[in-house]
Motif scaffolding. Sequence first.
Motif, mmCIF file in Angstrom:
data_model
loop_
_atom_site.group_PDB
_atom_site.id
_atom_site.type_symbol
_atom_site.label_atom_id
_atom_site.label_comp_id
_atom_site.label_asym_id
_atom_site.label_seq_id
_atom_site.Cartn_x
_atom_site.Cartn_y
_atom_site.Cartn_z
ATOM 1 N N THR A 479 76.134 10.352 -2.067
ATOM 2 C CA THR A 479 77.565 10.482 -2.242
ATOM 3 C C THR A 479 77.860 9.724 -3.948
ATOM 4 O O THR A 479 78.765 10.188 -4.628
ATOM 5 C CB THR A 479 78.467 9.710 -1.170
ATOM 6 O OG1 THR A 479 77.920 10.386 0.123
ATOM 7 C CG2 THR A 479 79.809 10.008 -1.404
ATOM 8 N N LEU A 480 77.221 8.626 -4.014
ATOM 9 C CA LEU A 480 77.197 7.915 -5.269
ATOM 10 C C LEU A 480 76.993 8.681 -6.632
ATOM 11 O O LEU A 480 77.657 8.655 -7.474
ATOM 12 C CB LEU A 480 76.715 6.557 -5.435
ATOM 13 C CG LEU A 480 76.889 5.449 -4.266
ATOM 14 C CD1 LEU A 480 76.038 4.391 -4.286
ATOM 15 C CD2 LEU A 480 78.297 5.102 -4.558
ATOM 16 N N VAL A 481 75.890 9.478 -6.225
ATOM 17 C CA VAL A 481 75.571 10.651 -7.497
ATOM 18 C C VAL A 481 76.526 11.537 -7.498
ATOM 19 O O VAL A 481 77.046 11.989 -8.461
ATOM 20 C CB VAL A 481 74.100 11.225 -7.135
ATOM 21 C CG1 VAL A 481 73.825 12.147 -7.881
ATOM 22 C CG2 VAL A 481 72.878 9.920 -7.182
ATOM 23 N N LEU A 482 76.861 12.003 -6.397
ATOM 24 C CA LEU A 482 78.106 13.162 -6.454
ATOM 25 C C LEU A 482 79.442 12.806 -6.925
ATOM 26 O O LEU A 482 80.056 13.453 -7.831
ATOM 27 C CB LEU A 482 78.366 13.411 -4.907
ATOM 28 C CG LEU A 482 79.589 14.488 -4.784
ATOM 29 C CD1 LEU A 482 79.261 15.797 -5.722
ATOM 30 C CD2 LEU A 482 79.732 14.919 -3.283
ATOM 31 N N ILE A 486 81.102 14.378 -10.528
ATOM 32 C CA ILE A 486 82.715 14.811 -10.525
ATOM 33 C C ILE A 486 83.461 14.014 -11.594
ATOM 34 O O ILE A 486 84.042 14.707 -12.225
ATOM 35 C CB ILE A 486 83.292 14.336 -8.983
ATOM 36 C CG1 ILE A 486 82.624 15.178 -8.081
ATOM 37 C CG2 ILE A 486 85.007 14.454 -9.203
ATOM 38 C CD1 ILE A 486 83.184 14.701 -6.703
ATOM 39 N N ALA A 487 82.864 12.777 -11.553
ATOM 40 C CA ALA A 487 83.548 12.105 -12.960
ATOM 41 C C ALA A 487 83.335 12.554 -14.251
ATOM 42 O O ALA A 487 84.095 12.556 -14.983
ATOM 43 C CB ALA A 487 83.288 10.515 -12.761
ATOM 44 N N LEU A 488 82.251 13.010 -14.370
ATOM 45 C CA LEU A 488 81.952 13.595 -15.816
ATOM 46 C C LEU A 488 82.651 15.163 -15.972
ATOM 47 O O LEU A 488 83.114 15.522 -16.938
ATOM 48 C CB LEU A 488 80.483 13.805 -15.867
ATOM 49 C CG LEU A 488 79.765 14.411 -17.166
ATOM 50 C CD1 LEU A 488 80.213 13.495 -18.603
ATOM 51 C CD2 LEU A 488 78.301 14.662 -17.423
ATOM 52 N N GLN A 508 78.681 5.047 -13.448
ATOM 53 C CA GLN A 508 79.311 3.889 -12.905
ATOM 54 C C GLN A 508 79.302 3.624 -11.364
ATOM 55 O O GLN A 508 79.334 2.143 -11.240
ATOM 56 C CB GLN A 508 80.872 4.127 -13.518
ATOM 57 C CG GLN A 508 81.506 5.445 -12.666
ATOM 58 C CD GLN A 508 83.029 5.614 -13.043
ATOM 59 O OE1 GLN A 508 83.793 4.675 -13.086
ATOM 60 N NE2 GLN A 508 83.377 6.664 -13.589
ATOM 61 N N PHE A 509 79.332 4.674 -10.617
ATOM 62 C CA PHE A 509 79.406 4.108 -9.046
ATOM 63 C C PHE A 509 77.943 3.701 -8.744
ATOM 64 O O PHE A 509 77.972 2.872 -7.835
ATOM 65 C CB PHE A 509 79.810 5.473 -8.349
ATOM 66 C CG PHE A 509 80.910 6.119 -8.862
ATOM 67 C CD1 PHE A 509 82.146 5.438 -8.655
ATOM 68 C CD2 PHE A 509 80.985 7.137 -9.888
ATOM 69 C CE1 PHE A 509 83.482 5.939 -9.012
ATOM 70 C CE2 PHE A 509 82.029 7.798 -10.211
ATOM 71 C CZ PHE A 509 83.199 7.215 -9.819
ATOM 72 N N LEU A 510 76.845 4.086 -9.217
ATOM 73 C CA LEU A 510 75.489 3.555 -8.958
ATOM 74 C C LEU A 510 75.546 2.136 -9.621
ATOM 75 O O LEU A 510 74.990 1.254 -8.837
ATOM 76 C CB LEU A 510 74.399 4.291 -9.742
ATOM 77 C CG LEU A 510 74.168 5.629 -9.061
ATOM 78 C CD1 LEU A 510 73.495 6.750 -9.975
ATOM 79 C CD2 LEU A 510 73.469 5.641 -7.518
ATOM 80 N N TRP A 511 75.954 1.874 -10.651
ATOM 81 C CA TRP A 511 76.025 0.730 -11.187
ATOM 82 C C TRP A 511 76.702 -0.429 -10.447
ATOM 83 O O TRP A 511 76.291 -1.658 -10.265
ATOM 84 C CB TRP A 511 76.598 0.537 -12.578
ATOM 85 C CG TRP A 511 75.549 1.239 -13.904
ATOM 86 C CD1 TRP A 511 74.457 1.742 -13.606
ATOM 87 C CD2 TRP A 511 76.102 1.337 -15.038
ATOM 88 N NE1 TRP A 511 73.841 2.245 -14.766
ATOM 89 C CE2 TRP A 511 74.901 2.075 -15.654
ATOM 90 C CE3 TRP A 511 77.233 1.274 -15.959
ATOM 91 C CZ2 TRP A 511 74.873 2.216 -17.338
ATOM 92 C CZ3 TRP A 511 77.214 1.567 -17.065
ATOM 93 C CH2 TRP A 511 76.147 2.179 -18.011
ATOM 94 N N GLY A 520 68.351 11.001 -18.729
ATOM 95 C CA GLY A 520 69.768 11.175 -19.307
ATOM 96 C C GLY A 520 70.530 11.872 -18.242
ATOM 97 O O GLY A 520 70.108 12.330 -17.456
ATOM 98 N N THR A 521 71.870 11.967 -18.607
ATOM 99 C CA THR A 521 72.719 12.422 -17.766
ATOM 100 C C THR A 521 73.046 14.067 -18.000
ATOM 101 O O THR A 521 73.277 14.664 -16.960
ATOM 102 C CB THR A 521 73.923 11.790 -17.815
ATOM 103 O OG1 THR A 521 74.009 10.462 -17.285
ATOM 104 C CG2 THR A 521 75.152 12.414 -16.912
ATOM 105 N N GLY A 522 73.010 14.463 -19.167
ATOM 106 C CA GLY A 522 73.162 15.728 -19.660
ATOM 107 C C GLY A 522 72.530 16.198 -20.706
ATOM 108 O O GLY A 522 72.210 15.497 -21.722
ATOM 109 N N LYS A 523 71.843 17.162 -20.634
ATOM 110 C CA LYS A 523 71.013 17.781 -21.865
ATOM 111 C C LYS A 523 71.698 19.474 -22.331
ATOM 112 O O LYS A 523 72.480 19.735 -21.509
ATOM 113 C CB LYS A 523 69.734 18.173 -21.588
ATOM 114 C CG LYS A 523 69.348 19.197 -20.205
ATOM 115 C CD LYS A 523 68.058 19.195 -19.978
ATOM 116 C CE LYS A 523 67.754 20.277 -18.877
ATOM 117 N NZ LYS A 523 68.507 19.719 -17.746
#
Length: 647
Positions: A479-482, A486-488, A508-511, A520-523
Amino acid sequence: MPLTNLRPPYTRLHSTFISTHRVYLSAKRPFSTSRIWAVEMGTVNTTERLGKLRELMERHKVDVYKHISGFSGSAGTAVITLEKAALATDGRYFNQASKQLDNNWQLLKQGLEDVPTWQEWSAEQSEGGKTVGVDPTVITAPEARKLTEKIKKKGGNTLVGIEENLIDLVWGKEKPPRPNEKVKVLGDQFNGKKFQEKIEDLRKELEKKKSAGLIGALKLCWTRSPGYTISVEMSQVPGLDRNIPYNPVFFSYAAITPTTATLYIDSSKLSPDVPSHLGDSVHVRPYEAIFEDAKALSDSLTGDSTPNGNTTRSKPQRKFWISTKASWALSLKLGGEDKVEEIRSPVGDAKVIKNETELEGMRACHIRDGAALNEYFAWLEEELVTKGNKLDEVEAADKLELIRSKHEHFVGLSFDTISSTGPNAAVIHYKPERGNCSVIDPKAIYLCDSGAQYLDGTTDTTRTMHFGTPSEMERKAYTLVLKGVIALDKAVFPKGTSGFALDTLARQFLWEEGLDYRHGTGKNVHEGPIGVGTRIQFSEVALSPGNVLSDEPGYYEDGNFGIRIENIIMAREASTNHKFGDKPYLSFEHVTMVPMCRKLIDETLITPREREWLNSYHKEVWEKTSHYFEGRDERALKWLRRETTPI
């Protein structure tokens, strides 16, 4: 996540002998020795090959060189001395490398405190006047300069380029021939712009900056479409080829000057329609002729030839452009710093801004691919839970490929499918091997990261599923990953913002829980130069309308489970009530059409805004993919209806 990656082979192998997978697998050196000698997740005994390499190092009078580690990940640098051997890789591969390296190797975990970079480690080994050797075609000119500086500061002798690649000599007869499949022309209906126009756009840039030409290797790159529109580095000639596994690219060099365009490729690879397609716009020369021609181009900048065949020496008014990713060997043949200007490739900058034809292709292929994945997950659940059948990770991946292959414009996979159960899901770039992989456990996490090449686009989707009862920690982590996805996805930001600045939205939610992920978050489907992540290069280029990126945060517990969710998103102009500073604002459009795993969502952690996004997304998935199953596949239709029901 992969596509490679691209996951395409982007590794770098160097020498005190240095050998980086990223560089070694570039234009001139297509094969990773680890791909031939290693079983994906088993320890590989490298004693014999290291012994052979060290004999060659002594013969060539070098003390440090690079490669042959047994590591099969897509990013890493191996450095070998006469006594030691080290492999440097990033956090995506710490787990994998620790399993594959034998006791001949030291693992340098890049990014951790007090761990030297491979360059620093190489320089340390050169102390006392030792020489570091490298194949100059597998290291860039900037890297060579920086490494030379570090070597000299540590009291080493120097860095030398060895034209005869020592790894190839060790490889010997085991080295397979380079693939020779045909390059084909891709129809203009998938491109949105003719290659002649792209060449002219580039020439305008050359003239504007008073450059003598753009010379370079094929950088394992796409053209301005993330799909099967391919290009040679400078000329962007559309084509279709399987010379590099899973990637619609081919080995070549290209040279574009104000008056000529030359493609360097083995002519036997060209299908009959390619010469007529290129016409008089592009000359074709043998692949190996690039270095001879580069020398001739260099001489052309220095003046007329003298009677004895020499050229007069005068400082050239113009310089050749080469990419900062181009090889040291190419830079040297063009005359080095006096005649070469290293730049971020304008071709790369152009490629990442897709035109409307290409964007529409991405939307269309992701709907078809989403339908394939939805059918697959419905089938997999029935096999594992309803029927109680046993399937291993490769058998499941084979079924997914079969389902995809039925869809329009399918060409092949875009990377090895990461089909991973339980603890294997914690290996970020896990690759199951036939006959040497795990049986899928329906009571454990199942992570599937996969993609396909279609004529109209490339897909890359990750979903983490659970077919039993997930643990509290698994649900929380998912859920934190989800929430990060959504945030991005919902981000609105002023034009000029880089992916570097957006990365924290997904983490942020994992942190907040003291958690994170080492990738990375996105490629940008491995095109560069944009992306979302902590790498400093992601701060150099702002996001623009037409950029296509992945949105893929994750969380991994070694030996236990791994979670990753990946959607493909496209940057576009946003509609805002205000435009502070007269700047346009951007937002994202998602194109991936596969539902999230309901069993893994902890609804107590979801805000009303996130719930609204999730329900809206699932409604869109249903509307765009359900018609593929109506009247044809009740199992998939039932599964999709359940997974897209509002929460």
